[in-house]
Design an enzyme around this catalytic site. Sequence first.
Site, short mmCIF file in Angstrom:
data_model
loop_
_atom_site.label_atom_id
_atom_site.label_comp_id
_atom_site.label_asym_id
_atom_site.label_seq_id
_atom_site.Cartn_x
_atom_site.Cartn_y
_atom_site.Cartn_z
N GLN A 215 -34.91 43.91 11.24
CA GLN A 215 -33.92 42.90 10.65
C GLN A 215 -32.88 43.63 10.10
O GLN A 215 -31.75 43.12 9.63
CB GLN A 215 -34.52 42.12 9.44
CG GLN A 215 -35.57 41.23 9.78
CD GLN A 215 -36.52 40.48 8.53
OE1 GLN A 215 -37.46 40.53 8.52
NE2 GLN A 215 -35.44 39.80 7.83
N PHE A 246 -39.86 37.63 9.16
CA PHE A 246 -40.10 37.02 7.95
C PHE A 246 -40.08 37.91 6.78
O PHE A 246 -40.70 37.60 5.88
CB PHE A 246 -41.44 36.43 8.28
CG PHE A 246 -41.71 35.39 9.45
CD1 PHE A 246 -41.15 34.11 9.25
CD2 PHE A 246 -42.37 35.59 10.65
CE1 PHE A 246 -41.14 33.37 10.51
CE2 PHE A 246 -42.81 34.82 11.44
CZ PHE A 246 -41.91 33.52 11.47
N GLU A 250 -37.59 44.04 7.01
CA GLU A 250 -36.13 44.13 6.58
C GLU A 250 -36.28 45.71 6.02
O GLU A 250 -35.23 46.21 6.55
CB GLU A 250 -36.10 43.30 5.21
CG GLU A 250 -34.63 43.33 4.42
CD GLU A 250 -34.51 42.44 3.09
OE1 GLU A 250 -34.90 41.47 3.34
OE2 GLU A 250 -33.56 42.90 2.47
N ARG A 328 -35.09 37.58 -8.07
CA ARG A 328 -34.91 36.31 -7.31
C ARG A 328 -36.14 35.24 -7.61
O ARG A 328 -35.80 34.17 -7.98
CB ARG A 328 -34.79 36.44 -5.80
CG ARG A 328 -34.68 35.12 -4.91
CD ARG A 328 -34.56 35.13 -3.67
NE ARG A 328 -33.33 35.56 -3.07
CZ ARG A 328 -32.33 34.71 -3.11
NH1 ARG A 328 -32.49 33.33 -3.10
NH2 ARG A 328 -31.11 35.13 -2.50
N ARG A 360 -40.14 35.64 3.59
CA ARG A 360 -39.40 34.41 3.40
C ARG A 360 -39.35 33.55 2.03
O ARG A 360 -40.55 33.15 1.55
CB ARG A 360 -40.14 33.24 4.61
CG ARG A 360 -39.20 32.13 4.78
CD ARG A 360 -39.86 31.67 5.92
NE ARG A 360 -38.93 30.76 6.90
CZ ARG A 360 -39.12 30.09 8.09
NH1 ARG A 360 -40.62 30.45 8.57
NH2 ARG A 360 -38.45 29.38 8.19
N PHE A 362 -38.60 35.46 -0.61
CA PHE A 362 -38.18 36.75 -1.35
C PHE A 362 -38.24 36.32 -2.90
O PHE A 362 -37.56 36.70 -3.82
CB PHE A 362 -36.58 37.08 -1.10
CG PHE A 362 -36.34 38.53 -1.25
CD1 PHE A 362 -36.63 39.34 -0.30
CD2 PHE A 362 -35.42 38.89 -2.51
CE1 PHE A 362 -36.21 40.84 -0.67
CE2 PHE A 362 -35.18 40.24 -2.62
CZ PHE A 362 -35.67 41.11 -1.57
N ALA A 529 -32.25 36.83 3.21
CA ALA A 529 -31.65 36.02 2.04
C ALA A 529 -31.07 34.76 2.89
O ALA A 529 -30.19 34.08 2.29
CB ALA A 529 -30.70 36.77 1.17
N GLU A 730 -34.99 30.16 4.47
CA GLU A 730 -36.10 30.31 3.60
C GLU A 730 -36.22 29.01 2.75
O GLU A 730 -37.49 28.65 2.29
CB GLU A 730 -35.91 31.47 2.58
CG GLU A 730 -35.59 32.74 3.26
CD GLU A 730 -35.06 33.85 2.44
OE1 GLU A 730 -33.81 33.82 2.12
OE2 GLU A 730 -35.81 34.57 1.77
N1 MTE Z 1 -37.68 32.03 11.68
C1 MTE Z 1 -38.32 32.49 12.66
N2 MTE Z 1 -38.42 31.99 13.83
N3 MTE Z 1 -38.59 33.93 12.60
C2 MTE Z 1 -38.51 34.57 11.46
O1 MTE Z 1 -38.86 35.60 11.24
N4 MTE Z 1 -37.58 34.57 9.23
C3 MTE Z 1 -37.11 33.86 7.93
C4 MTE Z 1 -35.89 32.58 8.51
N5 MTE Z 1 -36.73 32.14 9.62
C5 MTE Z 1 -37.84 33.98 10.48
C6 MTE Z 1 -37.40 32.73 10.46
C7 MTE Z 1 -36.31 34.53 7.01
S1 MTE Z 1 -37.59 35.33 5.96
C8 MTE Z 1 -34.97 34.60 6.81
S2 MTE Z 1 -34.43 35.26 5.53
C9 MTE Z 1 -34.21 34.02 7.61
O2 MTE Z 1 -34.81 33.34 8.82
C10 MTE Z 1 -33.19 34.96 8.39
O3 MTE Z 1 -32.36 34.18 9.37
P1 MTE Z 1 -31.00 33.52 8.86
O4 MTE Z 1 -30.45 34.08 7.88
O5 MTE Z 1 -30.45 33.90 10.26
O6 MTE Z 1 -31.63 32.15 8.53
N1 HPA Z 2 -33.12 38.32 -0.20
C1 HPA Z 2 -33.68 38.99 0.95
N2 HPA Z 2 -33.29 40.30 0.82
C2 HPA Z 2 -32.76 40.96 0.07
C3 HPA Z 2 -32.44 40.25 -0.93
C4 HPA Z 2 -32.41 38.72 -1.04
O1 HPA Z 2 -32.27 37.93 -2.15
N3 HPA Z 2 -31.63 40.99 -2.14
C5 HPA Z 2 -31.76 42.30 -1.40
N4 HPA Z 2 -32.46 42.16 -0.45
MO1 MOS Z 3 -35.97 36.94 4.61
S1 MOS Z 3 -37.47 37.40 3.37
O1 MOS Z 3 -34.86 37.16 3.23
O2 MOS Z 3 -35.92 38.65 5.56
#
Ligand code: MTE
Ligand code: HPA
Ligand code: MOS
Length: 781
Positions: A215, A246, A250, A328, A360, A362, A529, A730
């Site tokens: 990520q 997920f 990260e 958070r 997801r 966090f 995030a 999330e």
């Molecule tokens: N959806 C799918 N299909 N796969 C993933 O790994 N990760 C989640 C969410 N949805 C995830 C997902 C998490 S932890 C985050 S932070 C967000 O997607 C990140 O993507 P975005 O910021 O583009 O929504």
């Molecule tokens: N979410 C996900 N990743 C992060 C954050 C957060 O709020 N802060 C620092 N890394």
């Molecule tokens: Mo999502 S836990 O912020 O990768």
Amino acid sequence: MNTQSEVFLHDGVKATASNAAGAPAPHESAALHVSGEAIYVDDLPELQGTLHGALGLSGKAHARVLSMDLDPVRRAPGVVAVLTASDIPGENNCGPIVHDDPVLADGLVQYVGQPVFAVVAESHDAARRAARLACIQYEDLPAQLTPQPAGAEQATVVAPMRMRRGDPEAAIAAAPQRLAGTFSCNGQEQFYLEGQVSYAIPKEGQSLHLHCSTQHPSEMQAVVAHVLGWHAHQLRVECRRMGGGFGGKESQSALFACVAALCATRLNRPVKLRLDRDDDFMITGKRHGFHYDYDVGFDEQGRILGLKLDMSLRAGFSADLSEAVATRAVCHVDNAYYIPHIDVLAVCSKTNTQSNTAFRGFGGPQGALITEVLLDTIARRVGRDPLEVRRVNFYDGQDRNTTPYGQPVLDNVLVPLTDQLVAASAYEARRKAVQEFNRNSQVLKKGLALTPVKFGISFNVPAFNQAGALVHVYRDGSVLVNHGGTEMGQGLNTKVAQVTATELGVNLASVRVTATDTSKVANTSATAASTGSDLNGKAAQDAARRIRCRLAEFAAAHWGGSAADVVFADNAVAVNGQQLPFAQVVDTAYWAQVQLWSEGFYATPGIQWDKHTMTGRPFYYFAYGAAVSEVVIDTLTGEWKLLRADLLHDVGQSINPAIDIGQIEGGFIQGMGWLTTEELCWNNEGKLTTHAPSTYKIPAVGDCPADFRVALFHNQNIKDTVHRSKAVGEPPLLLSFSVFNAIRDAVVSAQGNGNEPQLNAPATPEAILDALSGLPGRSTA
Ligand code: MTE
Ligand code: HPA
Ligand code: MOS
């Protein structure tokens, strides 16, 4: 569809102009996903000479390494090299913030599963077999296997943090009613379908091309550079897509990126490191389990007057992202409610287990869960419907409207959203029907719950809220977009393509998004995030807009009229009364020496956070939602089933309703897994015993409710986000609280004595049976 757009058809997307922002376009890789053609790191054609890595893991939770006999590993068939910490030319650390994460343990092991050495062999299988042959002598040290209560004297991975407003002790003492007790929730394994993997390819002149399932490509670049003692420009990190992240990729893709890069540079051969599922479970961190001690004062209406909450997090052996997760969590204890007097303490307890990390939500889910459990408990105590109790506690837009960290709630839609959900789900009638059912049913008991969510969007570190993009328009009118975000299945690339297509007035089929690549867009933030499309969508929009403005200037100069009147739509450009194909305008502009590509940039304004006072404006806006869940439990076996779920969620003005609904469904079911079936167990030696799907149960299709109703709340972001949309990745995970509370509701009905169930999360059948027998809840943190 005209033949022009057929030419650009890719990835099976049947795109038309109606696939622009706001349309439910299919995921750009949907066809590739289902046909198996989508390429993940392990699918890349292997270069000749490619070697395969495997890791040798610690068998002890906390011990000094007295000696390591690695000769049996070296002698194993197919083995080319064995590397240890002493082979690392730079810094032996891959921690994201605090430098306490060794790549390979050096003399001290801190959890069962910690990587101690790397084997490189001719095949994946040979490397894995050889890795088991090491003879390591340890001297045991005292191991801390469970987190300590927040108040206890203990080792922590970062300093404890406290958020405080008003005088909670006095408010609780003066309150008409008071409840004090404990609660706990478990951790959760990310269980991305594609495990951690990196493929490092040496290039000329001391450089490396690293394909990594991550990520955070820029962080991988930086960390690998430190480990090798190199400059960032020697490393190119690329990620086309992940099979899920997920949060688990990260920071924690770093160790594997570092080992692959280290082996590849030492041997000057391409090296792939792909973990098998059990090793992935054993090595990597998970969601933090929490233990809570609470003391809450409230009035006869159930209105919270004061709350004291101590939270202890299972951080694992190192800091990783625990400080940010805890922050958070603290910022989400309020969830949707005004708590006038509050004191929240969060302690990141150091344990000799995997270093827990992003998952997801966090920490947000863990912060808000306790308050949602408490509100149902309070409702039962004051004898009111839990929905009424929630309503009297909601942020009210007037004098009860500032969060404990000092940010006012300016975009609250929970009253209309809840009203709409209550009506659509027939909440009141079903509440009565559940009571009626339970009066007439001995063995089976039903439960119902409604829970809302308010989730803050932004990184609280202002600098992380930035993104870049690079848009190329080719002479045939086709468009290539690159941006700093990563695709993990969430549909980010689809949304960015829609935004770009809309900006240039071209069909979605004309736009292709390419792999995230540190050599194209530099210094990117983690895709985390939930900010991926907020940040990268805006950056791509900015880049596309620059190109459009140049084209408009050129078109007006060339064909007449004013640049301001030029319209880009439907793959065409309307200029001075003429309708010209986009490709013709582009090609004409090229011959007139107009730059047809551009970078774009975006930075979220106004984010501010003071970690010492725990106050500020950490979120640009909030996303909202609410859910009603109805369950039935079998009081003889503890088994349960989710019968129906109604979710209503606020994504602002959706860029892609199909993808957003998918995210809401997925987040809800994933949260349900966390709170019900997924159980992490460590034995007395600190070994994780649930490290494969045979022992760790994630939800499957059959666990989805037969009646599953998901809707988007009609709304627009009050902030100037891309197309007034809201982040969606999330927040919906927290809608699953309704399932957990519905199970507790059913248990209360079954008990029939008005006692609160001693039921922690996860509410497994065993835990439900224990609760029904009046046994104390097992701590699961
Ligand atoms: N959806 C799918 N299909 N796969 C993933 O790994 N990760 C989640 C969410 N949805 C995830 C997902 C998490 S932890 C985050 S932070 C967000 O997607 C990140 O993507 P975005 O910021 O583009 O929504
Ligand atoms: N979410 C996900 N990743 C992060 C954050 C957060 O709020 N802060 C620092 N890394
Ligand atoms: Mo999502 S836990 O912020 O990768």
